[in-house]
Write a protein that holds these residues in place. Structure first.
Motif, mmCIF file in Angstrom:
data_model
loop_
_atom_site.group_PDB
_atom_site.id
_atom_site.type_symbol
_atom_site.label_atom_id
_atom_site.label_comp_id
_atom_site.label_asym_id
_atom_site.label_seq_id
_atom_site.Cartn_x
_atom_site.Cartn_y
_atom_site.Cartn_z
ATOM 1 N N GLN A 144 29.728 21.893 45.975
ATOM 2 C CA GLN A 144 28.600 22.586 45.353
ATOM 3 C C GLN A 144 28.953 23.044 43.936
ATOM 4 N N GLN A 145 30.156 23.586 43.747
ATOM 5 C CA GLN A 145 30.587 24.038 42.427
ATOM 6 C C GLN A 145 30.753 22.862 41.462
ATOM 7 N N GLN A 146 31.221 21.741 41.962
ATOM 8 C CA GLN A 146 31.353 20.547 41.131
ATOM 9 C C GLN A 146 29.986 20.065 40.651
ATOM 10 N N LEU A 147 28.999 20.120 41.547
ATOM 11 C CA LEU A 147 27.642 19.688 41.201
ATOM 12 C C LEU A 147 27.027 20.616 40.150
ATOM 13 N N LEU A 148 27.228 21.912 40.310
ATOM 14 C CA LEU A 148 26.692 22.870 39.343
ATOM 15 C C LEU A 148 27.324 22.668 37.962
ATOM 16 N N LYS A 149 28.605 22.305 37.944
ATOM 17 C CA LYS A 149 29.262 22.026 36.667
ATOM 18 C C LYS A 149 28.682 20.763 36.029
ATOM 19 N N GLN A 150 28.428 19.739 36.855
ATOM 20 C CA GLN A 150 27.819 18.503 36.340
ATOM 21 C C GLN A 150 26.456 18.790 35.722
ATOM 22 N N ILE A 151 25.682 19.635 36.380
ATOM 23 C CA ILE A 151 24.363 20.013 35.862
ATOM 24 C C ILE A 151 24.505 20.713 34.508
ATOM 25 N N ALA A 152 25.426 21.667 34.440
ATOM 26 C CA ALA A 152 25.644 22.406 33.195
ATOM 27 C C ALA A 152 26.110 21.474 32.074
ATOM 28 N N GLY A 167 21.459 19.422 24.994
ATOM 29 C CA GLY A 167 20.898 20.618 24.384
ATOM 30 C C GLY A 167 19.717 21.187 25.138
ATOM 31 N N ILE A 168 19.698 21.027 26.471
ATOM 32 C CA ILE A 168 18.586 21.516 27.296
ATOM 33 C C ILE A 168 18.820 22.982 27.647
ATOM 34 N N SER A 169 17.870 23.816 27.312
ATOM 35 C CA SER A 169 18.016 25.251 27.587
ATOM 36 C C SER A 169 17.325 25.671 28.881
ATOM 37 N N ASP A 170 16.298 24.920 29.299
ATOM 38 C CA ASP A 170 15.521 25.358 30.468
ATOM 39 C C ASP A 170 15.073 24.153 31.288
ATOM 40 N N HIS A 171 15.406 24.187 32.569
ATOM 41 C CA HIS A 171 14.894 23.199 33.526
ATOM 42 C C HIS A 171 14.134 23.983 34.584
ATOM 43 N N CYS A 172 12.869 23.653 34.782
ATOM 44 C CA CYS A 172 11.987 24.477 35.622
ATOM 45 C C CYS A 172 12.564 24.721 37.007
ATOM 46 N N LEU A 173 13.055 23.684 37.672
ATOM 47 C CA LEU A 173 13.563 23.850 39.035
ATOM 48 C C LEU A 173 14.760 24.795 39.055
ATOM 49 N N GLU A 174 15.664 24.642 38.100
ATOM 50 C CA GLU A 174 16.843 25.514 38.043
ATOM 51 C C GLU A 174 16.410 26.970 37.839
ATOM 52 N N THR A 175 15.426 27.187 36.983
ATOM 53 C CA THR A 175 14.920 28.539 36.739
ATOM 54 C C THR A 175 14.302 29.138 37.985
ATOM 55 N N LEU A 176 13.503 28.358 38.697
ATOM 56 C CA LEU A 176 12.869 28.837 39.931
ATOM 57 C C LEU A 176 13.901 29.190 40.983
ATOM 58 N N LEU A 177 14.943 28.357 41.101
ATOM 59 C CA LEU A 177 15.996 28.630 42.085
ATOM 60 C C LEU A 177 16.765 29.907 41.732
ATOM 61 N N ALA A 178 17.006 30.111 40.439
ATOM 62 C CA ALA A 178 17.732 31.316 40.006
ATOM 63 C C ALA A 178 16.915 32.563 40.278
ATOM 64 N N GLU A 179 15.588 32.476 40.065
ATOM 65 C CA GLU A 179 14.723 33.633 40.278
ATOM 66 C C GLU A 179 14.597 34.011 41.738
ATOM 67 N N SER A 180 14.736 33.037 42.630
ATOM 68 C CA SER A 180 14.575 33.308 44.066
ATOM 69 C C SER A 180 15.905 33.499 44.777
ATOM 70 N N ALA A 181 16.997 33.431 44.016
ATOM 71 C CA ALA A 181 18.339 33.569 44.633
ATOM 72 C C ALA A 181 18.554 34.985 45.175
ATOM 73 N N ILE A 184 25.479 18.218 31.730
ATOM 74 C CA ILE A 184 24.366 17.365 31.294
ATOM 75 C C ILE A 184 23.432 18.154 30.389
ATOM 76 N N LYS A 185 23.107 19.376 30.783
ATOM 77 C CA LYS A 185 22.239 20.220 29.957
ATOM 78 C C LYS A 185 22.862 20.484 28.586
ATOM 79 N N ASP A 186 24.160 20.750 28.588
ATOM 80 C CA ASP A 186 24.846 21.028 27.338
ATOM 81 C C ASP A 186 24.875 19.796 26.430
#
Length: 397
Positions: A368-376, A383-397, A378-380
């Motif tokens: 899970q931590q490896q996947l989260l790093k891969q996501i970060a 230059g992606i600052s906001d992905h809707c699904l990631e934001t929704l998951l963070a808000e409901s965590a 790719i965004k970096d």
């Protein structure tokens, strides 16, 4: 065939070969993998028809994805011969009238057992499995939805819809087979953006009529007129456990959802749908995204890519790839095995991608931590600052 006594592997291979010749094979499951690929769990094999030729479809079920390969009968039998007893220490063969199990002990001792097949292990009379296996063209709901006429003949203008229905149910059935959901308990299914109800009726009919599962299926549709029309058809056909409501993924919140479907969910509606499925702890999530608008204006591609991305179509394809890859990775980070693949084209659109996610039995925290790093990463990179699904998951965590 059930009277055959099996004592050796050669007996087993002979039975398997004969079952293919007689069109009696339902499936073969190889498990207890001991090979070099540590991510491989098991191998599921079943006969299908591909371009009018009978083949065996091999589905390699890995921890994070499934890989499908199709082989001719001769090549498949040779492959199975090499795998059983070597890489796989267990094999379970299901025929129309008998089930055979092979087990190898740690010391390599072979044990073969067989018993009468369970009811319902029927196979098609011909090898035309892909066309007829999952949806019966005689079913009344197809006539009510004007896919077939009163004589249950396919209406030519609905041929693409008929293919879509069959492919959808095929994909769903394979996902259900490997999902952790208890198959003996009723499924709760929600279909967002159900439209005229073609796939909603199909999955309800498949669960109730083919699998004898007392499923509760709800179609959620923004247009009240379509919801009313589908409810009327469901009542006329006496489809118990099927209803349609007016709403969308942001407003609909049932108590339990085992299967979440959202086909042709536009732009961030796909993110809301996936978030809904994760939040509901759904065993199966099926999405067909389109209109990827959120990520595209944020992306800052490297200068090296600029000659390619001067063409708008390539820029759009890149945004789609990045958007849906992030969605798939976020699903995997939240405990799902995810596949992204081409689906039969939806009506009135050329968008035919599907994101299919099946809940795992348990989550590997290191993975899970490896996947989260891969996501970060790719965004970096983009230059992606906001992905809707990631934001929704963070808000409901």
């Amino acid at each position: 065939m059930s009277s055959v006594v099996l004592n050796t592997l050669e007996d087993f291979y002979h039975l398997l070969s004969q079952s293919l010749n007689d069109n009696q094979m339902v499936k073969l499951l190889l498990s207890k993998y001991r090979g070099a690929d540590k991510s491989l769990n098991r191998l599921s094999i079943r006969p299908i028809t591909l371009q009018n030729e009978p083949v065996l479809s091999f589905v390699y079920e890995h921890q994070t994805n499934h890989i499908t390969k199709n082989h001719s009968y001769a090549a498949a039998l040779n492959e199975i011969n090499q795998l059983v007893g070597e890489d796989f220490k267990s094999a379970y063969l299901t025929l129309s009238n008998v089930e055979v199990q092979i087990e190898f002990s740690k010391k390599g001792k072979l044990k073969i057992s067989q018993h009468k097949a369970k009811q319902g292990q029927a196979v098609a009379a011909t090898h035309n499995r892909q066309k007829n296996r999952f949806v019966d063209i005689q079913r009344p709901f197809l006539t009510a939805l004007k896919v077939t006429d009163k004589q249950h003949k396919l209406i030519p203008a609905m041929s693409n819809k008929w293919k879509q229905i069959n492919k959808f149910i095929e994909i769903f059935s394979q996902a259900l087979e490997v999902s952790p959901h208890d198959k003996s308990t009723p499924l709760n299914v929600v279909d967002f953006g159900s439209g005229k109800g073609y796939l909603t009726f199909a999955i309800h009919d498949y669960l109730r009529h083919t699998l004898n599962n007392d499923a509760q299926v709800t179609g959620v549709e923004l247009r009240q007129a379509l919801a009313d029309l589908c409810n009327e058809a469901a009542q006329t056909l006496d489809h118990q456990g099927l209803d349609f409501v007016c709403g969308d993924v942001k407003t609909h919140a049932p108590k339990q959802t085992d299967v979440m479907i959202a086909l042709h969910a536009c732009d961030v509606a796909t993110d809301y749908a996936i978030h809904y499925g994760i939040r509901a702890n759904a065993s199966i999530i099926m999405c067909s995204p389109c209109c990827h608008k959120q990520i595209r204006p944020q992306m800052q591609s490297p200068e090296l890519f600029q000659p390619m991305l001067q063409y708008g179509v390539h820029l759009g394809q890149q945004a789609e790839m990045v958007t849906d890859s992030l969605r798939a990775l976020l699903l995997e980070a939240n405990g799902y095995t995810t596949k992204v693949f081409e689906f039969i084209s939806l009506e009135h659109t050329n968008k035919n991608k599907m994101i299919l996610a099946v809940k795992k039995d348990k989550v590997n925290e290191k993975e899970q931590q490896q996947l989260l790093k891969q996501i970060a990463d790719i965004k970096d990179y983009y230059g992606i600052s906001d992905h809707c699904l990631e934001t929704l998951l963070a808000e409901s965590a």
